[in-house]
Scaffold this active site. Structure first.
Site, short mmCIF file in Angstrom:
data_model
loop_
_atom_site.label_atom_id
_atom_site.label_comp_id
_atom_site.label_asym_id
_atom_site.label_seq_id
_atom_site.Cartn_x
_atom_site.Cartn_y
_atom_site.Cartn_z
CG HIS A 22 -4.57 15.60 -28.12
ND1 HIS A 22 -3.23 15.66 -28.41
CD2 HIS A 22 -4.65 15.32 -26.80
CE1 HIS A 22 -2.54 15.42 -27.31
NE2 HIS A 22 -3.37 15.21 -26.31
CD GLU A 23 -8.10 15.20 -24.72
OE1 GLU A 23 -8.05 14.13 -24.08
OE2 GLU A 23 -7.24 16.10 -24.61
CG HIS A 64 -5.15 10.92 -24.86
ND1 HIS A 64 -3.93 10.41 -24.51
CD2 HIS A 64 -4.98 12.27 -24.92
CE1 HIS A 64 -3.05 11.41 -24.36
NE2 HIS A 64 -3.66 12.55 -24.61
#
Ligand code: ZN
Length: 501
Positions: A265-266, A269
């Protein structure tokens, strides 16, 4: 010669440097700073933020902006310069409308609210937080009034997180989403075929979890030459220019998913920020265009890639090498079902793909009612529990696991929650277009080849930074307006198959 534009860029560069310096301090605060540093760090951060704000709304910058606007007239509306002037003007016109007394009062109240919220949550007692939340709601209403006239009092709040989007846009897609998601979750529950995910809940060595996560992040395209990973209690991504975009992760020694999907997820980003055109550095354009668009990237890598069959057909053997005792005997198909287990649960951050947006819609509807005055803060816990029963079919046993679970409202961030769901919708719309443009995408993912996917995202989304507003960027990338249908179809197909509905 674009003299005024150059002058404007110079001034914006200073604002950007101050912001980046604050971000470095913020990163350190959440990763390595000893507890004793908290007091002076808060002062340092406040000073830098105040300086950046003062510089941004200064007379000098305002005058440079006016001259640059004249200079930009007639320029190509897709040029970096034209977009920079437009975006700066938009931000500037917003920021100058907010009196500095309000800003001071808001940061004072939210700092106190944070303490009260922590205490209220620890004791599961909403009344400890209630007076402060009342003040926050009234401050947020006052904030909206600075931007009157508006269609809905929620619009100016949402606009800070999702530029150009209105409450009515969100309401319309949520109205499509809600009944079908409720029906899907209901059908899964009635199917009576719960998935046993016990193998995911075993002891997993932290160092090995770390190494595997780094391997996956590298494989999907996160560039460690322009980034790094550290541990943090609440994972986040931050950056100080396109050449230094950092991620953080956390570990649960007894549960594999936390770090694994958190890292993907990170990294999602971070790859967005790493993909921004370096020419935009030190300007307001050198970042993702909105929280929703950002979440579309993180959730695409976490869910559309990371929870897909194709991804694990390539990657599961490697995971088994890392954890032979825990997963050596586990079947790939079973593993795929385990990481996609659907469950009606209380806590948003732990929710699966099928139920996640119901948590968001609950919050959105309550925020709307709080802001338009139809719901009083004191009635919020009751309203929360009622909606939880209606949307998720469960009632929280207490406020800690209900109305007090999220940090957002204590920080005054009313208007933020919808961006999580918007990210899901946008990810699915992009995904359809990507699959049209790269017909072999699934096969490539099944061979752990992610280069074409990342290149598509860089070309169509990342490199533009904040040049275009999110709905405009979505239109440019897919030809479509915001639409819940692709996301619903994705969920219904995926979970229909997993649960044999
Ligand atoms: Zn995120």
């Amino acid at each position: 010669m674009a003299k005024s534009l150059d002058h404007l860029k110079e001034l914006l560069g200073v604002v950007s440097d101050l912001g980046s310096a604050a971000a470095v301090l913020g990163w350190d605060q959440q990763t390595y700073m000893p507890p004793g540093g908290a007091g002076s760090r808060a002062m340092q951060l406040a000073t830098l933020s105040r300086l950046a704000h003062t510089k941004f709304v200064s007379k000098e910058l305002g005058e440079a902006l006016e001259l640059a606007k004249a200079e930009a007239e007639g320029m190509d509306p897709e040029s970096d310069e034209f977009c920079l002037v437009r975006k700066t003007d938009r931000d500037y016109q917003k920021e100058v409308k907010v009196p500095s007394e309000w800003v001071g009062e808001f940061s004072r109240v939210t700092a106190l609210a944070h303490q009260d919220w922590e205490k209220a949550r620890a004791e599961s007692n909403f009344s400890l937080f209630e007076p402060r939340l009342e003040k926050i709601v009234s401050l947020r209403r006052e904030y909206a009034s600075f931007f009157a006239p508006y269609d809905h009092v929620y619009d100016p709040l949402l606009d800070d997180f999702e530029p150009g989007m209105k409450a009515a846009d969100v309401k319309s897609v949520f109205d499509t989403l809600r009944p079908r998601l409720i029906a899907l979750v209901q059908a899964i529950a009635e199917r009576g075929k719960p998935i046993d995910d016990a193998p995911l809940h075993q002891s997993f060595d932290e160092k090995k979890q770390w190494d595997f996560g780094v391997e996956v992040a590298k494989a999907i395209g996160y560039d460690f030459n322009r980034g790094r990973q550290d541990k943090a209690a609440h994972p986040f991504t931050t950056g100080f220019g396109t050449g230094d975009i950092r991620i953080t992760t956390r570990f649960d020694p007894e549960f594999l998913n936390t770090a694994l999907f958190g890292t993907m997820h990170e990294a999602g980003h971070a790859m967005y920020e790493q993909g921004v055109d370096p020419k935009l550095d030190r300007t307001p354009l050198a970042t993702g265009t909105s929280l929703g668009m950002h979440e579309s990237q993180s959730r695409m890598w976490e869910n559309l890639v990371g929870r897909s069959k194709e991804f694990w057909s390539a990657t599961f053997p490697r995971l088994q090498e890392f954890f032979p005792d825990q997963l050596g005997e586990t079947d790939l198909g079973d593993f795929y079902r385990m990481i996609n287990k659907v469950e009606r649960s209380l806590i948003r951050v732990e929710a699966d793909e099928a139920t996640y947006d119901l948590h968001i819609m609950l919050r959105f509807e309550l925020e709307i009612s709080l802001m338009d005055g139809s719901l009083a803060v004191k009635d919020l816990p009751h309203a929360w529990n009622k909606k939880s029963e209606e949307f998720l079919g469960i009632t929280p046993p207490d406020d800690a696991d209900g109305v007090l679970q999220d940090i957002h409202w204590s920080g005054g961030m009313i208007g933020y929650f919808p961006t999580y769901s918007l990210g899901n919708l946008i990810a699915a719309q992009l995904w359809n277009k990507i699959n049209d443009d790269i017909p072999e995408l699934e096969k490539k993912i099944a061979k752990a080849e992610f280069g074409d996917l990342l290149a598509w995202l860089q070309k169509n989304i990342h490199r533009h930074g904040a040049k275009y507003e999110p709905l405009d960027l979505l239109k440019r990338a897919t030809g479509q307006s915001l639409d819940a249908e692709p996301y619903l179809q994705y969920l219904e197909r995926k979970f229909g198959e997993i649960y044999e509905l």
